[in-house]
Design a protein around this motif. Structure first.
Motif, PDB file in Angstrom:
ATOM      1  N   UNK A  86       0.837  -1.203   0.000  1.00 36.84           N
ATOM      2  CA  UNK A  86       0.000   0.000   0.000  1.00 36.84           C
ATOM      3  C   UNK A  86       0.872   1.253   0.000  1.00 36.84           C
ATOM      4  N   UNK A  87       1.964   1.236   0.759  1.00 35.27           N
ATOM      5  CA  UNK A  87       2.877   2.380   0.768  1.00 35.27           C
ATOM      6  C   UNK A  87       3.550   2.527  -0.598  1.00 35.27           C
ATOM      7  N   UNK A  88       3.940   1.427  -1.208  1.00 38.26           N
ATOM      8  CA  UNK A  88       4.551   1.480  -2.547  1.00 38.26           C
ATOM      9  C   UNK A  88       3.590   2.110  -3.546  1.00 38.26           C
ATOM     10  N   UNK A  93       2.562   8.262  -7.292  1.00 37.41           N
ATOM     11  CA  UNK A  93       2.417   9.649  -7.757  1.00 37.41           C
ATOM     12  C   UNK A  93       3.671  10.493  -7.509  1.00 37.41           C
ATOM     13  N   UNK A  94       4.409  10.208  -6.461  1.00 37.38           N
ATOM     14  CA  UNK A  94       5.656  10.928  -6.203  1.00 37.38           C
ATOM     15  C   UNK A  94       6.683  10.575  -7.275  1.00 37.38           C
ATOM     16  N   UNK A  95       6.722   9.301  -7.658  1.00 38.03           N
ATOM     17  CA  UNK A  95       7.628   8.884  -8.731  1.00 38.03           C
ATOM     18  C   UNK A  95       7.267   9.591 -10.038  1.00 38.03           C
ATOM     19  N   UNK A  96       5.973   9.688 -10.334  1.00 32.54           N
ATOM     20  CA  UNK A  96       5.528  10.392 -11.545  1.00 32.54           C
ATOM     21  C   UNK A  96       5.921  11.870 -11.487  1.00 32.54           C
ATOM     22  N   UNK A  97       5.745  12.493 -10.325  1.00 31.90           N
ATOM     23  CA  UNK A  97       6.151  13.888 -10.159  1.00 31.90           C
ATOM     24  C   UNK A  97       7.651  14.020 -10.432  1.00 31.90           C
TER      25      UNK A  97
END
Length: 113
Positions: A86-88, A93-97
């Motif tokens: 769930x944390x992954x 979205x942070x990775x996409x940012x």
């Protein structure tokens, strides 16, 4: 106005070196699991001792589970728990940012200095 205490606690986990990267790494592996040696090989700059410590911390937070497979020789794998998965997913979205806004060429130049 106060900072959300849940977010504050989450950043205590993610703010520690390697934790977010290990979670991301395991989430990209088959069955969300990997052998210690695979992680050490692929996360090139972490020392074996640091990796061992980080995996223990993540297990203490119930994000990663250490499984011993009784084969010959004995195999040990590390698996993301449901909580870790769930944390992954929350990190996606942070990775996409980061893919849109982080300039890796600047980071690589700083590392080379």
């Amino acid at each position: 106005m106060e900072v959300c205490p849940y977010l504050e606690e989450t950043f205590k986990i993610l703010g520690r070196s390697w934790n977010g990267l290990i979670i991301n790494y395991l989430s990209r592996c088959n069955d969300n699991s990997a052998h210690f040696s695979d992680m050490k090989r692929d996360l090139k700059t972490i020392t074996p001792r640091a990796l061992s410590i980080k995996l223990s911390e993540l297990a203490d937070w119930q994000l990663v589970e250490k499984r011993i497979i009784s084969t010959s020789p004995v195999a040990i794998i590390y698996v993301l728990t449901e909580k870790g998965q769930a944390l992954a997913q929350a990190l996606q979205p942070i990775e996409e940012w980061a893919q849109n806004y982080v300039d890796l060429s600047e980071t690589q130049e700083e590392t080379a200095k």
